[in-house]
Enzyme design. Structure first.
Site, PDB file in Angstrom:
ATOM      1  N   GLU A  97       0.820  -1.204   0.000  1.00 46.62           N
ATOM      2  CA  GLU A  97       0.000   0.000   0.000  1.00 46.62           C
ATOM      3  C   GLU A  97       0.853   1.253   0.000  1.00 46.62           C
ATOM      4  O   GLU A  97       1.886   1.317   0.646  1.00 46.62           O
ATOM      5  CB  GLU A  97      -0.903  -0.003   1.241  1.00 46.62           C
ATOM      6  CG  GLU A  97      -1.763  -1.235   1.263  1.00 46.62           C
ATOM      7  CD  GLU A  97      -2.699  -1.292   2.438  1.00 46.62           C
ATOM      8  OE1 GLU A  97      -2.977  -0.232   3.042  1.00 46.62           O
ATOM      9  OE2 GLU A  97      -3.141  -2.392   2.761  1.00 46.62           O
ATOM     10  N   CYS A 137       3.536   8.528   0.757  1.00 45.92           N
ATOM     11  CA  CYS A 137       3.917   7.671   1.884  1.00 45.92           C
ATOM     12  C   CYS A 137       4.146   6.276   1.326  1.00 45.92           C
ATOM     13  O   CYS A 137       3.208   5.629   0.864  1.00 45.92           O
ATOM     14  CB  CYS A 137       2.767   7.708   2.890  1.00 45.92           C
ATOM     15  SG  CYS A 137       2.990   6.614   4.278  1.00 45.92           S
ATOM     16  N   CYS A 147       5.778  -6.287   9.094  1.00 45.66           N
ATOM     17  CA  CYS A 147       6.842  -5.681   9.896  1.00 45.66           C
ATOM     18  C   CYS A 147       7.134  -6.582  11.093  1.00 45.66           C
ATOM     19  O   CYS A 147       6.218  -7.134  11.700  1.00 45.66           O
ATOM     20  CB  CYS A 147       6.408  -4.300  10.394  1.00 45.66           C
ATOM     21  SG  CYS A 147       7.702  -3.445  11.328  1.00 45.66           S
ATOM     22  N   CYS A 181       4.917  -3.461  17.058  1.00 45.37           N
ATOM     23  CA  CYS A 181       4.288  -2.459  17.928  1.00 45.37           C
ATOM     24  C   CYS A 181       2.815  -2.826  18.141  1.00 45.37           C
ATOM     25  O   CYS A 181       2.115  -3.170  17.185  1.00 45.37           O
ATOM     26  CB  CYS A 181       4.406  -1.074  17.305  1.00 45.37           C
ATOM     27  SG  CYS A 181       6.120  -0.631  16.970  1.00 45.37           S
ATOM     28  N   CYS A 211      -0.049  -0.944  16.127  1.00 45.88           N
ATOM     29  CA  CYS A 211       0.105  -0.750  14.686  1.00 45.88           C
ATOM     30  C   CYS A 211      -0.477  -1.912  13.890  1.00 45.88           C
ATOM     31  O   CYS A 211      -0.131  -3.073  14.124  1.00 45.88           O
ATOM     32  CB  CYS A 211       1.583  -0.586  14.349  1.00 45.88           C
ATOM     33  SG  CYS A 211       1.908  -0.528  12.583  1.00 45.88           S
ATOM     34  N   CYS A 241      -1.233   6.628   8.632  1.00 49.27           N
ATOM     35  CA  CYS A 241      -0.105   5.934   9.246  1.00 49.27           C
ATOM     36  C   CYS A 241      -0.590   4.820  10.146  1.00 49.27           C
ATOM     37  O   CYS A 241      -1.530   4.987  10.907  1.00 49.27           O
ATOM     38  CB  CYS A 241       0.699   6.872  10.121  1.00 49.27           C
ATOM     39  SG  CYS A 241       1.293   8.287   9.261  1.00 49.27           S
TER      40      CYS A 241
END
Ligand code: SAH
Ligand code: SF4
Length: 357
Positions: A89, A102, A109, A113, A116, A334
Site C-alpha cells: 500500500e 507515503c 513488519c 508495535c 500498529c 499511518c
C-alpha cells in the site's frame, strides 16, 4: 525479467555494456523513465530499433501491478500486487501546497508495535529497491502535479531493509533519477540503534530527513508498546540521536502517537520535555493523534488533551506540532496499512458506498 527501476545509473551502464550497448544509452533510458515517465521501450525514439528490441527482452519497468485505488478528499490510497502475490500500500497525501507520497518498505513488519496494524501479520519480506521506486513511479504516472516529498511511513521498518531503502532513496534524489531534494525524503524508524549508527556513518543516508517514533518518554511503557525497545533501549536511542551528525539547520523529528489513557498525560509531556530539554535545538516533536483500528483496543484522546500535551512541551521550549494523519477514512493513514482488501471494502461500504463495489 529484470526491472529498470532497480538500477542506479552506474549499475545500468555496466549492465547494458554487457549487452553490447554504449554506456550513455543508460542516461537516455533513465531520462525517459524518470523525466518523461515513459515505461515502454518502443516509445524511446532516440534508441536504435535493435537496441529497443534487445532491451525489451531483458528488462521491464514495473515489478508491481496497480490493483485498486481509493480516493478520499485529502488522500488517495493505492493498492499494488507484487509478482509473488502480496499486497503493498502507498498513500498519496494532499497537503495544503504540496503532495507527499507515503511509501512502504516491507511487506508486514517484525517490530511488533502493539498499536500498529502493519505488525499484525509479522514480517513477510523486504521490498526490493525496484518495488519501492515503482510505488513512486506508478503514482506519479497517474498524478498530474509533481510529487516532491516522500516519507517512508507506510508498511514496514525502513532501517530493517537498509540496503534496498538506501538504493531506492538514491534513485529518488539523484539528478538522473526522480531528482527530489534530499531533505524531502524522510526515513521514519522505530529506533533500531545499530542501524541508526550505520546511518550516522553513511554520508548519503544521514543527509536524508530522519524521523524517530519515540511514543513514550518511559522505558517501561516503550517496552510494552514497542517490543523491540527491550533491546534498543531509550537510553541507547537518545545517545545515538544526540550524536547524530545532522546537516545544517536540520532537526530530527520525534514522532509521538497520542493514545488515550496510555501515553497522553501531562506528566508524560513533562517527562518528554525533560528528556529532550538539553538538546532541544536538535529535535522537534510531531504529535500524531492515534488512528483507531477495528482490531486494536486503543483510542484517540479528546482534542483538549492533545492540546494540553502540546502546550506542556511548548512551555518548556520544545517545538511541537500536531499532525492529524490524512486519509484516515480510507484506512490509508499511518499505521493503518495492512493490506486487507476485505477490510478496506467493508469499511468503504460505510464511508463511500459507491466505491465499494
Ligand atoms: N516503522 C516505521 C515507519 C512506519 S510507521 C516507524 O515505526 O516509524 C509510521 C508511523 O506511524 C510511526 O510513527 C508510527 O508510530 C505511526 N503509527 C503506527 N500506527 C499508528 C496508528 N494507529 N495511528 C497513528 N499513527 C500510527
Ligand atoms: Fe513496524 Fe512502524 Fe508499525 Fe512499529 S509502527 S510495527 S515499526 S510499521
Amino acid at each position: 525479467m529484470e526491472f529498470i527501476t532497480g538500477y542506479t545509473l552506474e549499475e545500468l551502464k555496466e549492465r547494458i555494456t554487457g549487452l553490447g550497448l554504449e554506456p550513455y544509452r543508460a542516461n537516455q533510458i533513465l531520462s525517459w523513465v524518470y523525466k518523461k515517465l515513459t515505461t515502454d521501450f518502443n516509445l524511446m525514439t532516440d534508441l536504435p530499433k535493435k537496441a529497443r528490441e534487445d532491451l525489451s527482452k531483458v528488462f521491464s519497468f514495473h515489478p508491481l501491478r496497480l490493483e485498486d485505488r481509493v480516493e478520499a478528499p485529502d488522500a488517495t490510497k493505492f493498492l499494488f500486487r507484487t509478482q509473488d502475490g502480496h499486497l503493498v500500500e502507498t498513500v498519496l497525501i494532499k497537503e495544503r501546497d504540496h503532495l507527499t507520497l507515503c511509501v512502504s518498505s516491507q511487506i508486514g513488519c517484525a517490530v511488533g508495535c502493539t498499536f500498529c496494524a502493519t505488525a499484525m501479520d509479522g514480517l513477510i519480506r523486504n521490498l526490493t529497491a525496484a518495488e519501492i521506486v515503482d510505488q513512486f513511479l506508478q503514482v506519479q504516472q497517474v498524478t498530474e502535479e509533481r510529487i516532491r516529498n516522500v516519507v517512508f511511513m507506510g508498511m514496514g521498518e525502513p532501517l530493517a531493509n537498509y540496503d534496498n531503502v538506501r538504493k531506492a532513496s538514491q534513485i529518488m534524489v539523484s539528478p538522473w533519477g526522480l531528482d527530489l531534494s534530499k531533505r524531502r525524503v524522510t526515513i521514519s524508524t522505530s529506533g533500531i540503534v545499530s542501524q541508526l549508527k550505520r546511518m550516522a556513518r553513511d554520508p548519503f543516508m544521514r543527509e536524508l530527513n530522519l524521523a524517530v517514533s519515540i511514543n513514550s518518554p518511559r522505558q517501561d511503557l516503550r517496552e510494552e508498546l514497542m517490543p523491540l525497545t527491550k533491546t534498543n533501549t531509550l537510553k541507547e536511542l537518545m545517545e545515538v540521536l544526540k550524536n547524530f551528525p545532522l546537516p545544517r539547520y536540520r532537526r530530527i523529528t520525534l514522532e509521538y502517537i497520542l493514545i488515550k489513557d496510555v501515553n497522553d498525560s501531562v506528566k508524560e509531556a513533562r517527562q518528554l520535555a525533560k528528556l529532550i530539554g538539553p538538546y532541544k535545538k536538535k529535535f522537534k516533536v510531531n504529535l500524531i493523534p492515534y488512528n483507531p483500528d477495528p482490531n486494536l483496543p486503543y483510542e484517540r484522546p479528546p482534542l483538549e488533551r492533545i492540546l494540553s500535551f502540546q502546550r506542556e512541551l511548548w512551555d518548556r521550549g520544545v517545538s511541537t506540532f500536531v499532525r492529524f494523519s490524512k486519509g484516515a477514512d480510507v484506512f490509508g493513514a499511518c499505521g493503518q496499512l495492512r493490506s486487507r482488501r476485505v477490510m478496506l471494502k467493508s469499511h468503504l461500504h460505510e464511508t463511500h458506498p459507491e466505491m465499494a463495489r
